[in-house]
Design a protein around this motif. Sequence first.
Motif, PDB file in Angstrom:
ATOM      1  N   ASP A   1       0.824  -1.214   0.000  1.00 15.95           N
ATOM      2  CA  ASP A   1       0.000   0.000   0.000  1.00 15.95           C
ATOM      3  C   ASP A   1       0.859   1.264   0.000  1.00 15.95           C
ATOM      4  O   ASP A   1       0.479   2.301   0.549  1.00 15.95           O
ATOM      5  CB  ASP A   1      -0.961   0.009   1.185  1.00 15.95           C
ATOM      6  CG  ASP A   1      -0.256  -0.118   2.534  1.00 15.95           C
ATOM      7  OD1 ASP A   1       0.949  -0.460   2.558  1.00 15.95           O
ATOM      8  OD2 ASP A   1      -0.917   0.109   3.572  1.00 15.95           O
ATOM      9  N   TRP A   2       2.022   1.177  -0.634  1.00 20.22           N
ATOM     10  CA  TRP A   2       2.898   2.343  -0.724  1.00 20.22           C
ATOM     11  C   TRP A   2       2.307   3.381  -1.669  1.00 20.22           C
ATOM     12  O   TRP A   2       1.588   3.051  -2.608  1.00 20.22           O
ATOM     13  CB  TRP A   2       4.286   1.939  -1.217  1.00 20.22           C
ATOM     14  CG  TRP A   2       5.000   1.033  -0.270  1.00 20.22           C
ATOM     15  CD1 TRP A   2       5.080  -0.326  -0.318  1.00 20.22           C
ATOM     16  CD2 TRP A   2       5.725   1.435   0.903  1.00 20.22           C
ATOM     17  NE1 TRP A   2       5.807  -0.811   0.732  1.00 20.22           N
ATOM     18  CE2 TRP A   2       6.210   0.249   1.504  1.00 20.22           C
ATOM     19  CE3 TRP A   2       6.002   2.662   1.496  1.00 20.22           C
ATOM     20  CZ2 TRP A   2       6.979   0.273   2.670  1.00 20.22           C
ATOM     21  CZ3 TRP A   2       6.766   2.683   2.656  1.00 20.22           C
ATOM     22  CH2 TRP A   2       7.239   1.498   3.229  1.00 20.22           C
ATOM     23  N   ARG A   3       2.628   4.640  -1.424  1.00 18.77           N
ATOM     24  CA  ARG A   3       2.200   5.730  -2.300  1.00 18.77           C
ATOM     25  C   ARG A   3       3.339   6.736  -2.449  1.00 18.77           C
ATOM     26  O   ARG A   3       4.247   6.794  -1.614  1.00 18.77           O
ATOM     27  CB  ARG A   3       0.950   6.421  -1.748  1.00 18.77           C
ATOM     28  CG  ARG A   3       1.146   7.098  -0.389  1.00 18.77           C
ATOM     29  CD  ARG A   3      -0.153   7.724   0.122  1.00 18.77           C
ATOM     30  NE  ARG A   3       0.024   8.441   1.381  1.00 18.77           N
ATOM     31  CZ  ARG A   3      -0.143   7.903   2.580  1.00 18.77           C
ATOM     32  NH1 ARG A   3      -0.493   6.618   2.694  1.00 18.77           N
ATOM     33  NH2 ARG A   3       0.044   8.632   3.669  1.00 18.77           N
ATOM     34  N   VAL A   4       3.285   7.496  -3.525  1.00 18.88           N
ATOM     35  CA  VAL A   4       4.194   8.631  -3.684  1.00 18.88           C
ATOM     36  C   VAL A   4       3.707   9.725  -2.739  1.00 18.88           C
ATOM     37  O   VAL A   4       2.509  10.019  -2.697  1.00 18.88           O
ATOM     38  CB  VAL A   4       4.210   9.125  -5.138  1.00 18.88           C
ATOM     39  CG1 VAL A   4       5.175  10.301  -5.301  1.00 18.88           C
ATOM     40  CG2 VAL A   4       4.586   7.989  -6.089  1.00 18.88           C
ATOM     41  N   PRO A   5       4.572  10.332  -1.947  1.00 15.22           N
ATOM     42  CA  PRO A   5       4.107  11.299  -0.948  1.00 15.22           C
ATOM     43  C   PRO A   5       3.612  12.604  -1.570  1.00 15.22           C
ATOM     44  O   PRO A   5       4.015  12.988  -2.668  1.00 15.22           O
ATOM     45  CB  PRO A   5       5.362  11.560  -0.103  1.00 15.22           C
ATOM     46  CG  PRO A   5       6.501  11.296  -1.039  1.00 15.22           C
ATOM     47  CD  PRO A   5       6.031  10.152  -1.903  1.00 15.22           C
ATOM     48  N   THR A   6       2.738  13.269  -0.849  1.00 21.61           N
ATOM     49  CA  THR A   6       2.402  14.651  -1.163  1.00 21.61           C
ATOM     50  C   THR A   6       3.561  15.535  -0.728  1.00 21.61           C
ATOM     51  O   THR A   6       4.458  15.111   0.017  1.00 21.61           O
ATOM     52  CB  THR A   6       1.130  15.092  -0.433  1.00 21.61           C
ATOM     53  OG1 THR A   6       1.395  15.114   0.983  1.00 21.61           O
ATOM     54  CG2 THR A   6      -0.032  14.144  -0.724  1.00 21.61           C
TER      55      THR A   6
END
Length: 422
Positions: free
Chosen positions: A139-144
């Motif tokens: 569930d990794w995401r590119v950060p804001t």
Amino acid sequence: MITIKSIIFKGFSLLLILVFSACSSDHNTSTEESIDNLPDVTGYPIVDTNQSLFFDEISTIIEPLLGSDYYGQDAQYMGNQPNYTDNGDGTLTDNVTGLMWQNSFDHNEDGSVDYDDKLAYDEILALVENGFTYAEHSDWRVPTIKELYSLIMFNGKDISGYEGTSTDGLTPFINTNFFNYAYGDLDAGERLIDVQCATTNLYVGSTFEEMVFGVNFADGRIKGYGTSLLGEDKAFNYLLVRGNSTYGENDFTDNNDGTITDNATGLMWMKNDNGEGVIWKDALSYAESSEYAGYNDWRLPNAKELQSIVDYTRSPQSTNSPAIDALFNATQIISETGQDDYPWYWSGTTHQTWVDENDGAWGVYVCFGRATGNMDGWVDVHGAGSQRSDPKTGDPSVYEEGHGPQGDGVRIYNYVRLVRDF
């Protein structure tokens, strides 16, 4: 010396510090704890800048006393102290924010952080879109930009203008006790300063190219970077994140008394700015002497607090407004471009440089209007929402053609928006 004001904490901030024993930026807890048990943190607790030194308009000084010049700067107000747990699997947990991060820029795991670890912006986005799994999490995401900026540490020293090739003695704006970090890859033709880390935030005001907001941990700034360079895809550093999906989301309440509360951060802001540009020392004294809406504990925000109220969906070009929620009022100015615009605001944070004899001469500000630069004419070179730095005093006309390789606008007389804890 600890001042009375420096022990005024918002309730939930003190609770976090007690629960997680946040005594220093090098704090570490047992790696035997399950990495699935992320701290039960919601909202938007802001991590302190980690700035512990005091500065005048040139360099370090002893701690200023209440009522004296330079009182009220960053280091005199303690916030949520940086507090990490190394999970022993290539990740770390930020116990203040509830976010889990990859803790190395060595993405190809060849034992070296270099140009080969970077990707084009679309390739970074595609990683998570295609179901990237790391350390048994998918569930990794590119950060804001607000998530990534939570990692910046202002004990770092800006290497702008540094012409050496050795990194010995250089201090980046990230905690290298926990993050495997390296400066730009000279062997690949980069500069040491080329450590631009990508986020999901595209600049909504860009009129000449697609720009993504990023944090540079080598020079301690937020800027908008073109996703292409000389006709080719630009290569970015990156760190992926998971956890606390509400981090960076403001929850403003207009108190109908000229103040606005952010329930997510635990900060109260003045709805209006001070209405004029001032030098850094005068910004501090204005803050410390202010009484408003029944409160006398107003202060100049630190860099990370000030950045927390940027609204990256707004800009002078796209919404004819400053990059801040419409609840706030901002003085309208005419910028270097000759257009209606909005101010840059001082923080209480000093932007240290690698040049020791005047390492405290520049102060951190955040652009709520265009981040101008003279690139064969004045343009919005970095984007509203950028964080840069200005000399704390001096004559702005010395910089009438701009400063640095992109001709950054230099104003010296910046505006003020005050904050307090509640």
